[in-house]
Write a protein that holds these residues in place. Structure first.
Motif, short mmCIF file in Angstrom:
data_model
loop_
_atom_site.label_atom_id
_atom_site.label_comp_id
_atom_site.label_asym_id
_atom_site.label_seq_id
_atom_site.Cartn_x
_atom_site.Cartn_y
_atom_site.Cartn_z
N SER A 163 94.46 12.01 52.98
CA SER A 163 94.51 13.31 52.32
C SER A 163 93.75 13.31 51.01
O SER A 163 93.47 12.26 50.42
CB SER A 163 95.96 13.72 52.07
OG SER A 163 96.57 12.84 51.14
N ARG A 164 93.43 14.51 50.57
CA ARG A 164 92.81 14.70 49.27
C ARG A 164 93.91 14.92 48.24
O ARG A 164 95.08 15.10 48.59
CB ARG A 164 91.89 15.92 49.32
CG ARG A 164 90.71 15.74 50.28
CD ARG A 164 89.87 17.00 50.31
NE ARG A 164 88.70 16.84 51.18
CZ ARG A 164 87.81 17.80 51.39
NH1 ARG A 164 87.94 18.98 50.79
NH2 ARG A 164 86.79 17.58 52.20
N PRO A 165 93.56 14.94 46.94
CA PRO A 165 94.58 15.22 45.93
C PRO A 165 95.25 16.57 46.19
O PRO A 165 94.58 17.56 46.48
CB PRO A 165 93.76 15.26 44.63
CG PRO A 165 92.56 14.40 44.91
CD PRO A 165 92.24 14.62 46.35
N TRP A 166 96.56 16.60 46.09
CA TRP A 166 97.28 17.84 46.39
C TRP A 166 98.33 18.19 45.32
O TRP A 166 98.98 19.23 45.41
CB TRP A 166 97.95 17.75 47.76
CG TRP A 166 98.86 16.56 47.95
CD1 TRP A 166 98.49 15.30 48.28
CD2 TRP A 166 100.28 16.53 47.80
NE1 TRP A 166 99.59 14.48 48.36
CE2 TRP A 166 100.71 15.21 48.08
CE3 TRP A 166 101.24 17.49 47.49
CZ2 TRP A 166 102.04 14.82 48.03
CZ3 TRP A 166 102.58 17.11 47.45
CH2 TRP A 166 102.97 15.78 47.72
N LYS A 172 95.44 11.32 43.83
CA LYS A 172 94.17 10.70 44.16
C LYS A 172 93.86 10.84 45.65
O LYS A 172 94.76 11.04 46.47
CB LYS A 172 94.18 9.22 43.77
CG LYS A 172 94.28 9.01 42.26
CD LYS A 172 94.19 7.52 41.91
CE LYS A 172 94.25 7.32 40.40
NZ LYS A 172 94.18 5.88 40.03
N THR A 173 92.60 10.71 45.97
CA THR A 173 92.17 10.79 47.37
C THR A 173 92.60 9.52 48.10
O THR A 173 92.46 8.41 47.58
CB THR A 173 90.64 10.92 47.46
OG1 THR A 173 90.24 12.11 46.76
CG2 THR A 173 90.19 11.01 48.91
N SER A 174 93.16 9.70 49.28
CA SER A 174 93.53 8.57 50.13
C SER A 174 92.83 8.70 51.46
O SER A 174 92.09 9.65 51.70
CB SER A 174 95.06 8.53 50.33
OG SER A 174 95.47 9.64 51.10
#
Length: 664
Positions: free
Chosen positions: A73-76, A68-70
């Motif tokens: 950072s974005r989803p990785w 999930k996006t935090s």
């Protein structure tokens, strides 16, 4: 699996362990409650992408798994890779038999996350890494300095391959990683050069004493502000915002007490706030508001914590567990010893009970306690979860619960038992005027001093011209080195207090001279550093700095045991008693036998000693002894043994000064 899978992470709250202490199966069901709060409510389940870990780690922290996006950072990670990531954490927390501390669990998570991040960046599954030898070599090179930290993880996954259904590295690749770890010894914690170490203490104690002189005014101001906030926010419920009584934008029905700066001046603390939060700041600061008061209190807590580290050797986590009643004064063997003790360690037999410190820490504890008690009062009023004993004896370091602080809404949601994270790297941000512009720039002398103690110093990070960056473990390391080598600490304004501290550490850590139990880890580190300091001094004996009072040939024979010896070998010999060195007025003595003349304070005994060498760095000491002998000779009787002894010593000090120590 037939065996019970019980959590192997050490936790203090046994009621929480009852809720999710045992894993029902492996893999666990998606709804298995990994994280619960103090009331038993589920905070996160196995299937969730974020696990709030405060009840596991006793501090505010979350484990995230890349889907999930935090904020950062974005989803990785794909759903499948995220599942494997979570599965490995479950394996380490419940299935493997090794008991671990919360800090170890966090370290394991960070290391595993780095493995997944590497594989994601290279667009492969973590389960396929072993199929790409070139990528394995690339990853090994990237973590070479920390290879030892990863061996346990890879080995555990390999051993549980049958249960997991995959491995990351094979046995040959794990062995190669082991070989890399053997080549890369760990870098030692940097030693803070004496100029910077002393500057930190002088400025920090100045801040503490400024607060202490105005503590009654600050406490009165805090109570007044809190009272006005309560009056302005009747009927407040958690989740809603507080309306400031110092904001002119408040509605007509609410109180406006004028700008906070004016109120601070009325209470007589504006100048102190100006001095430390704005005056000579190394970075731009906004105008004074009520949040400045909260930031200043945060500065007292953080700066005070670094003072404790500097003058006790306590680790950051140990400081974080201290309560306001932690300072003690003890009379041991006719000597006054200043002591810090942990919250639950009041019995004499408790191994972790006490840390030796010095009298200056009394003021530090007093200032920090003042802030802690004020914040605890607000925490209780706002319903922050806490233990009964904290009402009268709160933790020394607390979050900013006051509603005029930045982030108070997050703080009041966290129990006080989940400790606030403290970091010395934040000193500049928390107290902008603690250091003046240019104070922390590393000079050539600073660099040479740090490098002498730490030959493996990171010369890029701590280069001449860069700012020195403090860390808590540096204060501990610096204290140990200075205490074990106190004769070479340059005279500074804090010398008296530090000398007393070094003497106490030598007495009670080095010689274990009391039945009172002191912290074993700091005692072991003190002893280890003492041997290391001895080893470094021995290695320096071959330099021109040391000369023989007898002859050049004598020096060569005296130090021939150093041939092809490394520091580790010398330290090992010192521990076994095979090599010994003690400081004398003249320089050093290498004899392993006691000196019948008491050479530490009787210089003439070194005249014909085959084990003694003179140090050019001791020239100021020898000069002072020479002047003292001259003054004694002026008043000595014309004839007699006393005058003969004084003349003989004076003749020898003259010999050292005029012939050996000043000889090019």
């Amino acid at each position: 699996m037939s065996n019970r899978m019980v959590s192997n992470v050490r936790r203090e709250n046994f009621s929480l362990e009852f809720v999710n202490d045992e894993l029902p199966s492996f893999p666990p069901p998606d709804d298995f409650p990994v994280c619960v709060d103090e009331n038993g409510s589920v905070l996160a389940r196995f299937c969730d992408d974020s696990w709030p870990m405060q009840q596991w780690l006793r501090k505010s922290c979350a484990f995230t798994f890349g889907m999930k996006t935090s904020k950062r950072s974005r989803p990785w990670l794909t759903q499948g890779e995220s599942y494997l990531f979570r599965l490995l954490l479950i394996l380490i927390m419940w299935v493997t038999p090794d008991r671990m501390e919360p800090s170890t669990l966090q370290s394991r998570y960070n290391n595993i996350k780095r493995i997944f991040r590497f594989c994601s960046n290279n667009k492969i599954s973590v389960a396929d890494l072993h199929r790409y030898p070139q990528l394995v070599l690339e990853f090994t090179a990237a973590i070479s300095k920390f290879a030892a930290n990863y061996i346990y993880i890879f080995r555990t996954i390999y051993e549980y391959e049958g249960l997991l259904g995959f491995k990351i590295l094979n046995s040959a690749q794990i062995y190669d990683l082991y070989c890399v770890s053997r080549k890369n010894h760990s870098t030692q914690t940097p030693y803070i050069p004496s100029r910077l170490s002393n500057l930190h203490l002088v400025r920090s104690l100045e801040l503490i004493r400024d607060y202490k002189r105005s503590s009654a005014a600050f406490e009165g101001l805090f109570d007044y502000v809190w009272q006005e906030y309560q009056a302005n926010n009747k009927g407040w419920v958690r989740g809603s915002k507080f309306i400031s009584p110092f904001s002119s934008r408040a509605s007509r029905n609410l109180i406006y007490r004028g700008p906070f700066e004016q109120v601070a001046e009325e209470y007589g603390v504006k100048d102190v706030l100006d001095k430390w939060m704005f005056g000579s700041a190394r970075r731009p600061c906004r105008g004074m508001t009520v949040s400045t008061l909260s930031s200043f209190f945060g500065a007292i807590s953080l700066v005070g914590a670094t003072c404790i580290a500097s003058m006790s050797g306590m680790r950051r986590g140990e400081i974080n567990e201290l309560r306001v009643d932690c300072f003690d004064v003890a009379e041991l063997d006719g000597e006054t010893v200043y002591v810090l003790r942990g919250e639950t360690t009041k019995t004499i037999k408790d191994d972790d009970a006490r840390w030796i410190t010095c009298e200056d820490v009394r003021d530090v504890i007093a200032a920090m306690s003042s802030v802690a008690k004020l914040r605890m009062k607000v925490a209780i009023a706002l319903g922050v979860s806490h233990e009964e004993g904290e009402v009268d004896n709160p933790y020394l370091v607390l979050r900013s619960y006051e509603p005029w602080s930045t982030g108070y809404s997050e703080a009041i949601a966290i129990p006080t038992s989940v400790r606030k994270s403290i970091d010395a790297i934040s000193l500049d941000a928390q107290c902008p005027s603690l250091f003046l512009p240019g104070d922390l720039i590393i000079t050539d002398d600073d660099f040479k001093e740090a490098l002498k103690v730490n030959p493996d110093l990171n010369v890029k990070r701590f280069a001449v011209g860069k700012d020195w960056v403090f860390a808590f473990h540096q204060f501990r390391r610096t204290l140990m080195v200075n205490a074990c080598h106190s004769q070479q600490v340059s005279p500074q304004s804090l010398q008296y207090q530090l000398k007393h501290l070094y003497l106490s550490m030598s007495m009670y850590y080095g010689r274990n001279a009391s039945a009172l139990a002191f912290n074993s880890k700091v005692r072991d580190e003190y002893i280890s550093t003492a041997y290391e300091s001895m080893g470094r001094t021995i290695m320096d004996l071959k330099s021109p700095n040391f000369v023989s009072p007898i002859s050049t040939v004598h020096k060569e024979r005296a130090v021939n045991f150093l041939e092809a010896k490394a520091l580790k070998q010398l330290v090992a010999q010192a521990k076994k008693g095979m090599t010994f060195i003690k400081e004398t007025i003249q320089g050093v003595c290498l004899s392993t036998e006691p000196c019948e003349y008491g050479s530490a304070d009787y210089v003439l005994a070194c005249k014909n000693c085959v084990s003694g060498l003179a140090s050019k760095e001791n020239l100021p000491v020898i000069t002072r002894v020479n002047h003292w002998l001259e003054s004694q000779l002026e008043h000595a009787p014309q004839e007699g043994p006393r005058k003969d002894a004084l003349l003989a010593q004076h003749e020898y000090t003259q010999h050292l000064i005029n012939v050996i120590l000043v000889e090019e």
